[in-house]
Design a protein around this motif. Structure first.
Motif, mmCIF file in Angstrom:
data_model
loop_
_atom_site.group_PDB
_atom_site.id
_atom_site.type_symbol
_atom_site.label_atom_id
_atom_site.label_comp_id
_atom_site.label_asym_id
_atom_site.label_seq_id
_atom_site.Cartn_x
_atom_site.Cartn_y
_atom_site.Cartn_z
ATOM 1 N N GLN A 80 0.804 -1.202 0.000
ATOM 2 C CA GLN A 80 0.000 0.000 0.000
ATOM 3 C C GLN A 80 0.847 1.268 0.000
ATOM 4 O O GLN A 80 0.306 2.371 0.049
ATOM 5 N N LYS A 107 -0.975 5.184 -0.405
ATOM 6 C CA LYS A 107 -1.213 6.151 0.664
ATOM 7 C C LYS A 107 -1.123 7.579 0.140
ATOM 8 O O LYS A 107 -1.727 8.489 0.702
ATOM 9 N N ASP A 108 -0.363 7.755 -0.941
ATOM 10 C CA ASP A 108 -0.220 9.083 -1.549
ATOM 11 C C ASP A 108 -1.133 9.274 -2.749
ATOM 12 O O ASP A 108 -1.547 10.391 -3.057
ATOM 13 N N GLU A 166 -4.565 7.829 -3.878
ATOM 14 C CA GLU A 166 -5.679 6.982 -3.469
ATOM 15 C C GLU A 166 -6.481 6.514 -4.678
ATOM 16 O O GLU A 166 -7.001 7.329 -5.444
ATOM 17 N N ASP A 192 -6.620 -1.340 2.351
ATOM 18 C CA ASP A 192 -6.372 -1.209 3.787
ATOM 19 C C ASP A 192 -6.469 -2.568 4.479
ATOM 20 O O ASP A 192 -5.664 -2.894 5.369
ATOM 21 N N GLU A 215 -3.401 -4.566 3.712
ATOM 22 C CA GLU A 215 -2.277 -4.065 4.506
ATOM 23 C C GLU A 215 -2.324 -4.631 5.923
ATOM 24 O O GLU A 215 -1.296 -4.983 6.502
#
Length: 246
Positions: A203, A207-208, A210, A232, A235
């Motif tokens: 991930q 995270k930067d 989406e 998510d 992860e």
């Protein structure tokens, strides 16, 4: 620009890897393709770009309404498709300036290229991706570190201006600063006319950037689709839980 993958199956050296993959990516959309090692993620990227080592055994690839299932890599690139490779190869003796100029002239044949102006454009883009302008005279990926090769993939994207972009583990081998730079450039380039398929194990980059859509490939087929919450969950829990739904 819309990329449609319809019941796509493919093999490598007579081994079936992809099995009836279905996916639709439109302009203005960010899709993430995740999955465990050996699931076929990189195979999908290579099949989409027309790598000759990969044999399509069924299904179709439709780009902007045109069937490109058996088109050459050059034809796919001219149609707006771009793949940032997981492991970019070195091309000794071919300077970056020459490589980009020839590629650009083939993709944009109606645009007249003034070499001095084009090289200036390359140097400006190099600063943007964190490559020293001296790289313009170096051979493609020759002696580059892993991070430098990934930066050069983003440089190609900025110069060649594709519309449907496949990023195969663009985050691998990047330190925190380089990853932030890549994410920043991808966000800047993104528009309603550009679609992304981000192929990744983890991930980190998500995270930067989406994604609106997340797909998980298991044993050559898409086992589950979802939104950002799916990445998510991966992860947090890994991929083992997917055995129940695959």
């Amino acid at each position: 620009m819309i990329l449609e993958i319809r019941n796509l199956s493919a093999s490598v050296e007579d081994k079936q890897i992809l099995k009836d993959v279905n996916l639709k990516i439109g302009g203005g959309e960010i899709h993430a393709l995740m999955g465990p090692n050996g699931a076929g993620k990189s195979t999908l990227g290579n099949v989409l770009i027309g790598h000759p080592d990969y044999k399509i055994t069924g299904g179709q690839i439709i780009l902007d309404g045109k069937d490109i299932t058996y088109a050459t890599p050059e034809e796919r690139a001219r149609a707006g498709l771009f793949l940032a490779f997981q492991s970019p190869v070195a091309v000794e003796g071919v300077r970056i300036s020459t490589f980009l100029r020839i590629a650009y002239s083939h993709l944009h044949p109606d645009e007249k290229i003034v070499i001095s102006e084009f090289n200036k454009r390359i140097k400006e883009a190099m600063k943007t991706v964190g490559l020293d302008e001296s790289f313009i005279s170096r051979s493609v990926n020759d002696g580059f570190s892993g991070g430098e090769r990934k930066r050069f993939e983003i440089l190609q994207m900025l110069i060649l201006k594709p519309k449907m972009i496949i990023l195969d583990e663009i985050d691998s081998g990047l330190d925190v600063d380089a990853l932030r730079m890549v994410a920043e450039q991808l966000k800047k380039y993104f528009s309603k006319d550009v679609g992304y398929l981000i192929i990744t194990h983890y991930q980190r980059i998500l995270k930067d950037i989406e994604p609106q859509f997340v797909h998980v490939l298991v044993n050559g087929t898409i086992a589950i689709n979802g939104d950002k919450s799916l990445s998510d969950k991966i992860e947090e829990n890994g991929y083992d839980w997917l055995k129940e739904v695959a």
